[in-house]
Scaffold this active site. Sequence first.
Site, PDB file in Angstrom:
ATOM      1  N   HIS A 152       6.877 -16.244 -21.430  1.00 42.34           N
ATOM      2  CA  HIS A 152       8.136 -16.013 -22.139  1.00 42.34           C
ATOM      3  C   HIS A 152       8.691 -14.625 -21.822  1.00 42.34           C
ATOM      4  CE1 HIS A 152       7.249 -19.165 -25.535  1.00 42.34           C
ATOM      5  NE2 HIS A 152       7.308 -19.687 -24.329  1.00 42.34           N
TER       6      HIS A 152
ATOM      7  N   SER B  31       9.503 -23.134 -20.666  1.00 44.00           N
ATOM      8  CA  SER B  31       9.946 -22.163 -21.666  1.00 44.00           C
ATOM      9  C   SER B  31      10.214 -20.785 -21.066  1.00 44.00           C
ATOM     10  CB  SER B  31       8.910 -22.063 -22.794  1.00 44.00           C
ATOM     11  OG  SER B  31       7.621 -21.811 -22.279  1.00 44.00           O
TER      12      SER B  31
END
Length: 309
Positions: A254, A203
């Site tokens: 992230h 991610s």
Amino acid sequence: MALSPRTRWKIERFFEKLGGPAARENEQPRPQLCPACRTLVGAGQTRCHNCGASMRFGMAAASRSLGRYLPTTSPATYTILTLSCVIFFVSLLATLRESGFQASGGGFFGLFSLGGIASDVLQRFGASLPLAYNLVQPWRLVTAVFLHGSILHILFNMWVLMDIGPLVEELYGSARYFFIYVCTGMAGYVVSSAVGHFSVGGSGALLGLIGVLLAMTMGRRAASMQTLRGALIRWLIYIAVWGLLFPGIDNWAHGGGLAAGFLLGKVMADRPPTTPQEVRLAYTLGWVAGLAVIASFGMAAATALRGGG
């Protein structure tokens, strides 16, 4: 009846083979195509007169040879998808052998544990650890990008990859795109490990792709750019809310991946490489990233075999 050119070529090759070495000695050497810029280069030349690429071996030649075995559309995206799925399957088998299949814990939140990978398996396979450990075993910053913790984890990440990846790959070219994916994923885990997280997943790299696209759209007033920028901002809002509501999501990875992608988007031209120099640089970046992935998993395997994982 006239013979087709291909048939005539086969007949000529057949008689040349019958003639043996003497026939080949009389055959005139033919020009070559430069593997980097596709310029016609004289027979016997060791370097292209147009771009300076080696005619015997180079990044461009190796990339084109490898490209024969990859899909013609979005080859780097499918390579990432395949590698991630294969590694997840192998890690799932290792978990099944050690502790059996991890069933859902019940309810919607329990879906996140469905088919979960054991923590010790993830650690052996190369999960990102707190920074003190990653500094000793820096290959974990790369291997963690291709590891996933559960079935839902990899399904969601691969869905986002197939949604965004082909767009970025078309814009930047396969080699630079693969470099962006690996580099932003590593940056995400540098930030994550700095705050002491144990983490896996692609991610951070996916946020890196969003960051690259966001940088590309900034300052552009075309309707298509504004539409894309609006969609990306909505994506970021959804991901931020998701990260705040659900436990176990690494928001630090992230953020690190997003920031690294935005910076790369500012320094990289948002088009495939065109000049011979750009092509050479792109192939070099792609091979650096590819070799880093191979070497990192090699180190992970060697460490696990020694019992140091």
